[in-house]
Each structure stands twice: as C-alpha cells, then as structure tokens.
Design a protein around this motif. Sequence first.
Motif, PDB file in Angstrom:
ATOM      1  N   LEU A 150      15.581 -11.995  -9.392  1.00 27.65           N
ATOM      2  CA  LEU A 150      16.102 -11.694  -8.056  1.00 27.65           C
ATOM      3  C   LEU A 150      15.874 -12.854  -7.100  1.00 27.65           C
ATOM      4  CD1 LEU A 150      14.796  -8.021  -7.610  1.00 27.65           C
ATOM      5  CD2 LEU A 150      17.004  -8.781  -8.519  1.00 27.65           C
ATOM      6  N   ASP A 151      16.848 -13.100  -6.228  1.00 26.04           N
ATOM      7  CA  ASP A 151      16.612 -14.086  -5.182  1.00 26.04           C
ATOM      8  C   ASP A 151      15.723 -13.456  -4.108  1.00 26.04           C
ATOM      9  OD1 ASP A 151      18.220 -12.446  -3.580  1.00 26.04           O
ATOM     10  OD2 ASP A 151      19.974 -13.728  -3.760  1.00 26.04           O
ATOM     11  N   MET A 156      12.985  -8.829  -1.576  1.00 21.90           N
ATOM     12  CA  MET A 156      12.414  -8.113  -0.437  1.00 21.90           C
ATOM     13  C   MET A 156      13.089  -6.757  -0.242  1.00 21.90           C
ATOM     14  SD  MET A 156       9.948  -9.894   0.289  1.00 21.90           S
ATOM     15  CE  MET A 156       9.334  -9.087   1.769  1.00 21.90           C
ATOM     16  N   ALA A 157      14.344  -6.649  -0.581  1.00 23.84           N
ATOM     17  CA  ALA A 157      15.003  -5.344  -0.531  1.00 23.84           C
ATOM     18  C   ALA A 157      14.372  -4.410  -1.557  1.00 23.84           C
ATOM     19  CB  ALA A 157      16.495  -5.496  -0.790  1.00 23.84           C
ATOM     20  N   ALA A 158      14.030  -4.955  -2.714  1.00 23.61           N
ATOM     21  CA  ALA A 158      13.442  -4.143  -3.779  1.00 23.61           C
ATOM     22  C   ALA A 158      12.055  -3.631  -3.414  1.00 23.61           C
ATOM     23  CB  ALA A 158      13.373  -4.951  -5.078  1.00 23.61           C
ATOM     24  N   VAL A 159      11.304  -4.396  -2.616  1.00 24.34           N
ATOM     25  CA  VAL A 159       9.964  -3.949  -2.231  1.00 24.34           C
ATOM     26  C   VAL A 159       9.994  -3.109  -0.949  1.00 24.34           C
ATOM     27  CG1 VAL A 159       8.861  -5.923  -3.336  1.00 24.34           C
ATOM     28  CG2 VAL A 159       9.362  -6.019  -0.890  1.00 24.34           C
ATOM     29  N   GLY A 160      11.200  -2.900  -0.406  1.00 28.57           N
ATOM     30  CA  GLY A 160      11.324  -2.037   0.756  1.00 28.57           C
ATOM     31  C   GLY A 160      11.271  -2.751   2.087  1.00 28.57           C
ATOM     32  N   ALA A 161      11.542  -4.063   2.086  1.00 28.13           N
ATOM     33  CA  ALA A 161      11.522  -4.822   3.337  1.00 28.13           C
ATOM     34  C   ALA A 161      12.768  -5.690   3.435  1.00 28.13           C
ATOM     35  CB  ALA A 161      10.269  -5.684   3.418  1.00 28.13           C
ATOM     36  N   PRO A 162      13.962  -5.085   3.455  1.00 24.68           N
ATOM     37  CA  PRO A 162      15.197  -5.881   3.502  1.00 24.68           C
ATOM     38  C   PRO A 162      15.268  -6.717   4.776  1.00 24.68           C
ATOM     39  CG  PRO A 162      15.630  -3.567   3.980  1.00 24.68           C
ATOM     40  CD  PRO A 162      14.220  -3.642   3.514  1.00 24.68           C
ATOM     41  N   GLY A 163      15.729  -7.952   4.616  1.00 22.87           N
ATOM     42  CA  GLY A 163      15.889  -8.846   5.752  1.00 22.87           C
ATOM     43  C   GLY A 163      14.640  -9.622   6.115  1.00 22.87           C
ATOM     44  N   GLN A 164      13.517  -9.337   5.477  1.00 24.80           N
ATOM     45  CA  GLN A 164      12.275 -10.034   5.797  1.00 24.80           C
ATOM     46  C   GLN A 164      12.081 -11.232   4.874  1.00 24.80           C
ATOM     47  OE1 GLN A 164       8.212  -8.225   4.922  1.00 24.80           O
ATOM     48  NE2 GLN A 164       8.275  -7.931   7.140  1.00 24.80           N
ATOM     49  N   ARG A 165      11.554 -12.333   5.426  1.00 27.26           N
ATOM     50  CA  ARG A 165      11.215 -13.478   4.587  1.00 27.26           C
ATOM     51  C   ARG A 165      10.060 -13.107   3.671  1.00 27.26           C
ATOM     52  NH1 ARG A 165      12.988 -18.578   6.636  1.00 27.26           N
ATOM     53  NH2 ARG A 165      12.013 -19.449   4.779  1.00 27.26           N
ATOM     54  N   ALA A 166      10.076 -13.616   2.459  1.00 23.52           N
ATOM     55  CA  ALA A 166       9.070 -13.215   1.468  1.00 23.52           C
ATOM     56  C   ALA A 166       7.779 -14.011   1.565  1.00 23.52           C
ATOM     57  CB  ALA A 166       9.650 -13.359   0.057  1.00 23.52           C
ATOM     58  N   GLU A 167       7.870 -15.253   2.019  1.00 24.21           N
ATOM     59  CA  GLU A 167       6.691 -16.119   2.014  1.00 24.21           C
ATOM     60  C   GLU A 167       5.562 -15.526   2.847  1.00 24.21           C
ATOM     61  OE1 GLU A 167       4.941 -18.291   0.112  1.00 24.21           O
ATOM     62  OE2 GLU A 167       6.737 -19.581   0.204  1.00 24.21           O
ATOM     63  N   TYR A 177      -2.725  -2.565 -13.201  1.00 21.97           N
ATOM     64  CA  TYR A 177      -1.470  -1.910 -13.554  1.00 21.97           C
ATOM     65  C   TYR A 177      -1.529  -1.479 -15.019  1.00 21.97           C
ATOM     66  CZ  TYR A 177      -0.458  -6.402 -15.771  1.00 21.97           C
ATOM     67  OH  TYR A 177      -0.523  -7.526 -16.548  1.00 21.97           O
ATOM     68  N   SER A 178      -0.724  -0.528 -15.382  1.00 15.53           N
ATOM     69  CA  SER A 178      -0.649  -0.091 -16.771  1.00 15.53           C
ATOM     70  C   SER A 178       0.472  -0.842 -17.483  1.00 15.53           C
ATOM     71  CB  SER A 178      -0.418   1.419 -16.851  1.00 15.53           C
ATOM     72  OG  SER A 178       0.751   1.778 -16.147  1.00 15.53           O
ATOM     73  N   ARG A 179       0.408  -0.881 -18.784  1.00 22.01           N
ATOM     74  CA  ARG A 179       1.391  -1.615 -19.581  1.00 22.01           C
ATOM     75  C   ARG A 179       2.803  -1.093 -19.318  1.00 22.01           C
ATOM     76  NH1 ARG A 179      -3.242  -1.646 -22.342  1.00 22.01           N
ATOM     77  NH2 ARG A 179      -3.765  -3.454 -23.635  1.00 22.01           N
ATOM     78  N   GLY A 180       3.730  -2.035 -19.191  1.00 22.41           N
ATOM     79  CA  GLY A 180       5.123  -1.669 -19.001  1.00 22.41           C
ATOM     80  C   GLY A 180       5.540  -1.442 -17.570  1.00 22.41           C
ATOM     81  N   VAL A 181       4.588  -1.545 -16.632  1.00 24.23           N
ATOM     82  CA  VAL A 181       4.919  -1.365 -15.221  1.00 24.23           C
ATOM     83  C   VAL A 181       5.733  -2.566 -14.733  1.00 24.23           C
ATOM     84  CG1 VAL A 181       3.889  -1.442 -12.906  1.00 24.23           C
ATOM     85  CG2 VAL A 181       3.048   0.181 -14.593  1.00 24.23           C
ATOM     86  N   SER A 182       6.613  -2.345 -13.784  1.00 28.43           N
ATOM     87  CA  SER A 182       7.450  -3.417 -13.238  1.00 28.43           C
ATOM     88  C   SER A 182       6.657  -4.302 -12.288  1.00 28.43           C
ATOM     89  CB  SER A 182       8.642  -2.808 -12.506  1.00 28.43           C
ATOM     90  OG  SER A 182       9.286  -3.771 -11.707  1.00 28.43           O
ATOM     91  N   ASP A 183       6.988  -5.588 -12.268  1.00 29.79           N
ATOM     92  CA  ASP A 183       6.355  -6.501 -11.316  1.00 29.79           C
ATOM     93  C   ASP A 183       6.681  -6.098  -9.870  1.00 29.79           C
ATOM     94  OD1 ASP A 183       9.044  -7.142 -11.412  1.00 29.79           O
ATOM     95  OD2 ASP A 183       8.754  -9.252 -11.916  1.00 29.79           O
ATOM     96  N   ILE A 184       7.788  -5.400  -9.679  1.00 28.59           N
ATOM     97  CA  ILE A 184       8.139  -4.918  -8.336  1.00 28.59           C
ATOM     98  C   ILE A 184       7.093  -3.916  -7.853  1.00 28.59           C
ATOM     99  CG2 ILE A 184       9.839  -3.615  -6.998  1.00 28.59           C
ATOM    100  CD1 ILE A 184      10.727  -6.438  -7.602  1.00 28.59           C
ATOM    101  N   THR A 185       6.560  -3.113  -8.758  1.00 30.69           N
ATOM    102  CA  THR A 185       5.527  -2.141  -8.395  1.00 30.69           C
ATOM    103  C   THR A 185       4.300  -2.858  -7.846  1.00 30.69           C
ATOM    104  OG1 THR A 185       6.293  -0.574 -10.076  1.00 30.69           O
ATOM    105  CG2 THR A 185       4.057  -0.291  -9.255  1.00 30.69           C
ATOM    106  N   LEU A 187       4.245  -5.904  -6.539  1.00 29.97           N
ATOM    107  CA  LEU A 187       4.624  -6.544  -5.278  1.00 29.97           C
ATOM    108  C   LEU A 187       4.702  -5.541  -4.132  1.00 29.97           C
ATOM    109  CD1 LEU A 187       7.325  -9.131  -6.409  1.00 29.97           C
ATOM    110  CD2 LEU A 187       5.033  -9.611  -5.523  1.00 29.97           C
ATOM    111  N   LYS A 188       5.149  -4.332  -4.413  1.00 35.52           N
ATOM    112  CA  LYS A 188       5.181  -3.302  -3.366  1.00 35.52           C
ATOM    113  C   LYS A 188       3.772  -3.035  -2.852  1.00 35.52           C
ATOM    114  CE  LYS A 188       9.330  -0.640  -4.583  1.00 35.52           C
ATOM    115  NZ  LYS A 188       9.825   0.665  -5.118  1.00 35.52           N
ATOM    116  N   ARG A 189       2.819  -2.926  -3.763  1.00 34.71           N
ATOM    117  CA  ARG A 189       1.439  -2.669  -3.356  1.00 34.71           C
ATOM    118  C   ARG A 189       0.890  -3.844  -2.554  1.00 34.71           C
ATOM    119  NH1 ARG A 189      -1.501  -1.666  -8.740  1.00 34.71           N
ATOM    120  NH2 ARG A 189      -3.307  -1.631  -7.349  1.00 34.71           N
ATOM    121  N   ALA A 190       1.199  -5.067  -2.999  1.00 31.76           N
ATOM    122  CA  ALA A 190       0.703  -6.257  -2.289  1.00 31.76           C
ATOM    123  C   ALA A 190       1.350  -6.366  -0.916  1.00 31.76           C
ATOM    124  CB  ALA A 190       0.999  -7.507  -3.120  1.00 31.76           C
TER     125      ALA A 190
END
Length: 353
Positions: A150-151, A156-167, A177-185, A187-190
């Motif tokens: 993802l760009d 940022m849309a995937a983590v629930g913050a559309p329009g926000q800069r990621a840096e 995390y448990s095995r097989g969890v998405s990296d988006i999960t 990032l959402k927590r972070a």
Amino acid sequence: MSGRPAGSRWARVVQAAAGLLLLVALAVAAGAWIAWRWIDTPLPLAAERVELSIEPGMNPNEVAQAWVQAGVQTSPRWLYEWFRFSGDARRIRAGSYEVEAGVTPRTLLEKIVQGRETLLTVRLIEGWTLREVRAALAAAEHLRPTGAGLDEAALMAAVGAPGQRAEGRFFPDTYAYSRGVSDITVLKRAHQAMRRHLAEAWAARDPALPLKNEDELLILASIVEKETGLPGDRGRIAGVFANRLRIGMPLQTDPTVIYGLGAGFDGNLRRRDLETDGPFNTYTRRGLPPPPIAMPGLGALRAAARPEATEALYFVARGDGTSVFSATLADHNRAVDRYQRGGRPAPARATTP
C-alpha cells in the motif's frame, strides 16, 4: 431326565452372570483408571515444541486430528473423546498455540480453552522513520504483509486515519501478535498508542509553549528525538528549540535536512545540502518542517510538551552523547571550536543563524 434340581442350574447361571458382570465392571474400572491416568500423563511429542494454528470454525474432532498431525503423538480418538468428556469442547478458541515437553491432555485442553496463545513480538524503535517501520514489519516472523504493497495514503486509510501523513504517527514500542495476524493490525495499535500519548502530552503542555496544536507538538518531539544523544538532555534541547521558535530564529537542525534528502543521503551532510532550500531545510526556512521526521518516544513527547526552562539558544555535541548548551553566540563558537573540528560546517545545533 436329569436328576439335578432346576434351582441348582439357575444358581450356576446366576453365578456365571455375576462373574461376567464383575469382569466387565473390572474392565470398565481398569479402563476408566487408565483413561484418568492418561489425562494427566505427559504426551510424547515429535519435536521439542509442537505448534498449531486453530482456525475459526474447526470442530473439536478436527482440532484433535490437527494436534496429532502437528506432532502430538497420541490417539486422535482419545484426544477428541477427552475434549467431549470434559464438557469444554465447544469452548476451544481459535488462535496460534505451542506446546512443549510435559504437556498433558488436561493442560493442552486448558491452553486452547483459555486462549493462551503463543505470541510473537515486533519492536518499533524510537527515532525510526516510516521506511524503517515498514522494513521491520516485513521482516517480522509470521506477520501477514497486508499493508506491504500500500502507498502512504492507502496505508493510513487502512489504519483508520485517512488523509493523515504517516510519518511519525506510530508509537515506538514492542507489540505482541499471534501468527498470521496482519501487519495492519499492529500498525493500528501503534497508531492508537501514539494518538493517546500525544493527546496526554498536549493536555499536560506548558501554557507558554510556542506551538499551535498536537501536530506541531509531534513534529517538535520528532526533532528532539533525533537530536538527543542522552535522555537527560531532552528537556533542555526542547527548551533551545522552543526559545528559537519564540523569537523566529531558524531551528537549524541537521536531522530535518537529512530527512529531506531521503534515500539520497550518503552519510555525509555537505554545505550545499544546508544551503539548498526545501521544505525540510530548517537553515533556509523558519519554523517547523511540514510533518514529523521520525517516531518520537514518550520521553521526547513529554520534553517537547514541557521544555526545560533555559536561556540557551545553541547546543553542540561533545561527541560522547552529551551536549554543551550556550546562551550567547560567543560561548557557542568557543564550544564549536573545542568539540566540532574537522573541516565541515558544525552540525545544525552548533550553527549560528
């Protein structure tokens, strides 16, 4: 016609039946005793550790079969019947599990009913850029790379913050995390953690802080994070930058210029880099750069929110992680002469406006 009385024959039948029933009862008792002993007997394993991912929707029989296929060396039928007999078969939870030598049928069932998953961890380090965060997630074991392609906007849309800069928007910490969890999960927590810590720091800010909003606090904290070699210097370094912002003096900080150079930075910051104008060049432009330049930790956030009271407008690194702070240009130049020799311009913290 036999002379034996009928009652005698019936007695023998009753005795035989009683004996048979006794044998059956003994066999049942022996079987029950063996089964009870089995429940608390360590199970042989095919390896030192046996791992299994129980998928949502798997029934108890499939779970028993899967454990045996994974390396738990027992009868899948016995394991399944134990699950049923316990009354907990329907309480088995999906997840990633690991068992070691010494596990018994009882403790195995307890683990998967209580959901005691085997978790992996990934650590996000203070001062990392988004590029470094994404590299760490890509290298994390058994973490599904959903966000890898993802760009920044889509991420940022995937983590629930559309329009926000990621840096700088992800809080540096160790995430399990448990095995097989998405990296988006992860990032959402972070992202949620950074939002929470940033809001707390902003709420506790110095009323005289020369910043307009939480975003500016995050930017300043990211600069403090990159400039600080010693945690104890954070407050004073933040104080120097706050003083400069108040009087409209350029921040003149190398890390922002380096960030602006991106992948083109070869480790050597040249005079032409400091003189070439750009949105991240805090030598040629006053105020804060557009977004943060890295992930600040909690210490940097708090230091930026409540800078140490100081008259210093300058600081220069000693080379051992500590800094020398100066209130006047003359004192600063003496510190530069002592600690920053070698032909190239002194670092931003030692450069005059």
